[in-house]
Enzyme design. Sequence first.
Site, PDB file in Angstrom:
ATOM      1  N   TYR A 124      29.620 -28.899  27.264  1.00  0.00           N
ATOM      2  CA  TYR A 124      29.890 -27.474  27.023  1.00  0.00           C
ATOM      3  C   TYR A 124      31.299 -27.131  27.500  1.00  0.00           C
ATOM      4  O   TYR A 124      32.037 -26.407  26.818  1.00  0.00           O
ATOM      5  CB  TYR A 124      28.841 -26.642  27.756  1.00  0.00           C
ATOM      6  CG  TYR A 124      28.888 -25.149  27.479  1.00  0.00           C
ATOM      7  CD1 TYR A 124      28.830 -24.650  26.180  1.00  0.00           C
ATOM      8  CD2 TYR A 124      28.970 -24.230  28.527  1.00  0.00           C
ATOM      9  CE1 TYR A 124      28.852 -23.270  25.933  1.00  0.00           C
ATOM     10  CE2 TYR A 124      28.979 -22.859  28.291  1.00  0.00           C
ATOM     11  CZ  TYR A 124      28.934 -22.388  26.994  1.00  0.00           C
ATOM     12  OH  TYR A 124      28.956 -21.028  26.756  1.00  0.00           O
ATOM     13  N   SER A 172      35.210 -19.723  27.277  1.00  0.00           N
ATOM     14  CA  SER A 172      34.401 -19.544  28.484  1.00  0.00           C
ATOM     15  C   SER A 172      35.263 -19.899  29.691  1.00  0.00           C
ATOM     16  O   SER A 172      36.319 -20.534  29.546  1.00  0.00           O
ATOM     17  CB  SER A 172      33.190 -20.485  28.399  1.00  0.00           C
ATOM     18  OG  SER A 172      32.508 -20.519  29.625  1.00  0.00           O
TER      19      SER A 172
END
Length: 280
Positions: free
Chosen positions: A176, A163
């Site tokens: 995350y 990501s």
Amino acid sequence: MIKPTYDFTGKVVVLTGAGGVLVSHFAKAYAAAGARVALLDLNKAAAQSNADEITAMGGQAFAYECNVLKKESIEAARKAIAQDLGKADILINGAGGNNPRATTENEFHEVEGLDGIKTFFDLDEEGISFVFNLNFLGTLLPTQVFAKDMLEKEHASILNISSMNGFTPLTKIPAYSGAKAAISNFTEWLAVHFAHVGIRVNAIAPGFLVSNQNRALLFTDDGEPTARANKILNNTPMGRFGEAEELIGGVLYLTDEQAASFVNGVVLPIDGGFNAYSGV
Ligand code: NAD
């Protein structure tokens, strides 16, 4: 749906998280390019509905219930896939995500004015473990199971999903961000580790996409961007959000044995230039 320019005829592609938004697009693209696809998800019904769509399009797809955090569940899926479709040539480690228990409400800590707000100090240990495990272990364990089959193949490939926050952490989501940084790091580690046995390992790092899940966070009812959406758009040189379809070219390319035959250990940003831009 983009027209596939790659040919995956004869390949077995195993995709985890295939009941979800992004991986369902990948599964459909592989099927359209001739692959036999195995859609794995904790949510069997979601995977099944995507598999049914592929079958209706004339593709070959099976859905399996699988928890990427449980080795025996992954092993069971592997056994069933070997019988239904054959042994895996390509593994897409798509299961992943964040959780509100690991997310702060504030971007910056301040000396005052944070009453009633969930700050860094309130983050839940179990929530943090959940996010780390789902993204990191949830990539490592399926790789342990399916890469064994790939050792028998001449050309095999694994694709992980990192990501933007794997390069530079985004505010509010420390677990995350850390977990996706670990995915990028693990992608490089695995690419080196399997380099002598013909398994290439790469990752994509999607930028900011609009999906049905986050549309309400990014746009008001009148269709105007929210404050967070404007921040993202101002930091995306191409000045717009991406669409899930725009990841497909990178996914197919990185796992194609001819087009990417010497590409190993890369994390490919697909982000409209977000990662390249300093903001100035
Ligand atoms: P999604 O939430 O739509 O799909 C994730 C799927 O994973 C769901 O179907 C869920 O049931 C499944 N899942 C959850 N836990 C599981 C488990 N233990 N075992 C098996 N399956 C499990 O998410 P998405 O947006 O399609 O994201 C796919 C991947 O892409 C994730 O790794 C995510 O972190 C990453 N990603 C997404 C975006 C984005 O903008 N959507 C951006 C960057 C990275």
